[in-house]
Design an enzyme around this catalytic site. Structure first.
Site, PDB file in Angstrom:
ATOM      1  N   HIS A 146       0.841  -1.195   0.000  1.00  0.00           N
ATOM      2  CA  HIS A 146       0.000   0.000   0.000  1.00  0.00           C
ATOM      3  C   HIS A 146       0.870   1.236   0.000  1.00  0.00           C
ATOM      4  O   HIS A 146       1.961   1.241   0.558  1.00  0.00           O
ATOM      5  CB  HIS A 146      -0.939   0.011   1.225  1.00  0.00           C
TER       6      HIS A 146
ATOM      7  N   HIS B 150       0.782   5.286   1.020  1.00  0.00           N
ATOM      8  CA  HIS B 150       0.092   6.342   1.764  1.00  0.00           C
ATOM      9  C   HIS B 150       0.187   7.652   0.975  1.00  0.00           C
ATOM     10  O   HIS B 150       1.282   8.041   0.556  1.00  0.00           O
ATOM     11  CB  HIS B 150       0.761   6.590   3.123  1.00  0.00           C
TER      12      HIS B 150
HETATM   13  P1  5GP Z   1       1.518   0.589   7.413  1.00  0.00           P
HETATM   14  O1  5GP Z   1       1.829   0.908   8.840  1.00  0.00           O
HETATM   15  O2  5GP Z   1       1.447  -0.898   7.159  1.00  0.00           O
HETATM   16  O3  5GP Z   1       2.360   1.322   6.419  1.00  0.00           O
HETATM   17  O4  5GP Z   1       0.065   1.182   7.179  1.00  0.00           O
HETATM   18  C1  5GP Z   1      -1.101   0.481   7.438  1.00  0.00           C
HETATM   19  C2  5GP Z   1      -2.197   1.504   7.544  1.00  0.00           C
HETATM   20  O5  5GP Z   1      -3.438   0.834   7.473  1.00  0.00           O
HETATM   21  C3  5GP Z   1      -2.190   2.283   8.852  1.00  0.00           C
HETATM   22  O6  5GP Z   1      -2.035   3.664   8.577  1.00  0.00           O
HETATM   23  C4  5GP Z   1      -3.543   1.959   9.482  1.00  0.00           C
HETATM   24  O7  5GP Z   1      -4.122   3.060  10.133  1.00  0.00           O
HETATM   25  C5  5GP Z   1      -4.359   1.498   8.295  1.00  0.00           C
HETATM   26  N1  5GP Z   1      -5.395   0.552   8.626  1.00  0.00           N
HETATM   27  C6  5GP Z   1      -5.286  -0.560   9.416  1.00  0.00           C
HETATM   28  N2  5GP Z   1      -6.447  -1.223   9.456  1.00  0.00           N
HETATM   29  C7  5GP Z   1      -7.321  -0.528   8.681  1.00  0.00           C
HETATM   30  C8  5GP Z   1      -8.703  -0.729   8.328  1.00  0.00           C
HETATM   31  O8  5GP Z   1      -9.361  -1.690   8.735  1.00  0.00           O
HETATM   32  N3  5GP Z   1      -9.271   0.189   7.512  1.00  0.00           N
HETATM   33  C9  5GP Z   1      -8.565   1.268   7.024  1.00  0.00           C
HETATM   34  N4  5GP Z   1      -9.234   2.125   6.236  1.00  0.00           N
HETATM   35  N5  5GP Z   1      -7.267   1.482   7.334  1.00  0.00           N
HETATM   36  C10 5GP Z   1      -6.658   0.594   8.143  1.00  0.00           C
END
Ligand code: 5GP
Ligand code: ZN
Length: 110
Positions: A96, A98
């Site tokens: 993903h 951001h």
């Molecule tokens: P990472 O830390 O892996 O780069 O980002 C994962 C992101 O996914 C985090 O910013 C977190 O807030 C988001 N996230 C986790 N679970 C969910 C969810 O169920 N729905 C949405 N919309 N975002 C999520």
């Protein structure tokens, strides 16, 4: 299916969708770190950016640029982030990107 984002793609878990096409889904982060905080993901599962072909990464980036424009961020500026692996802070093991914007983030300083 135990991948959270694959379950969002399948509609098993609700999300605030802002863009969708045959290969990409974008939705608002559940815990926003900026006024605009959107996640852009490929519908095909890749654990991280390390596994994904350049074409997929390119489509994600083009989607992010379009969303930055629709969020009014093109002139002001924005941030695109792909956290990767444990020390990279990746908590969801489905690639993903951001899209963050709307104010400063504290880093880099100033
Ligand atoms: P990472 O830390 O892996 O780069 O980002 C994962 C992101 O996914 C985090 O910013 C977190 O807030 C988001 N996230 C986790 N679970 C969910 C969810 O169920 N729905 C949405 N919309 N975002 C999520
Ligand atoms: Zn997945």
């Amino acid at each position: 299916m135990n991948c959270l984002f694959c379950r969002i793609i399948a509609g098993e878990i609700p999300s605030s969708k802002v863009y969708e096409d045959e290969s990409i889904l974008a939705f608002r982060d559940i815990d926003p770190q900026a006024p605009t905080h959107i996640l852009i993901i490929p519908k095909e599962h890749y654990d991280s950016v390390l596994e994904a072909p350049a074409e997929v990464i390119g489509r994600m980036t083009e989607t992010a640029k379009q969303l930055a424009a629709s969020e009014g961020l093109t002139e002001r500026g924005f941030r695109l982030v792909i956290n990767t692996g444990e020390e990279g802070g990746q908590s969801v093991k489905h690639l993903h990107m951001h899209l963050l914007g709307g104010r400063g983030f504290g880093w880099p300083p100033g």
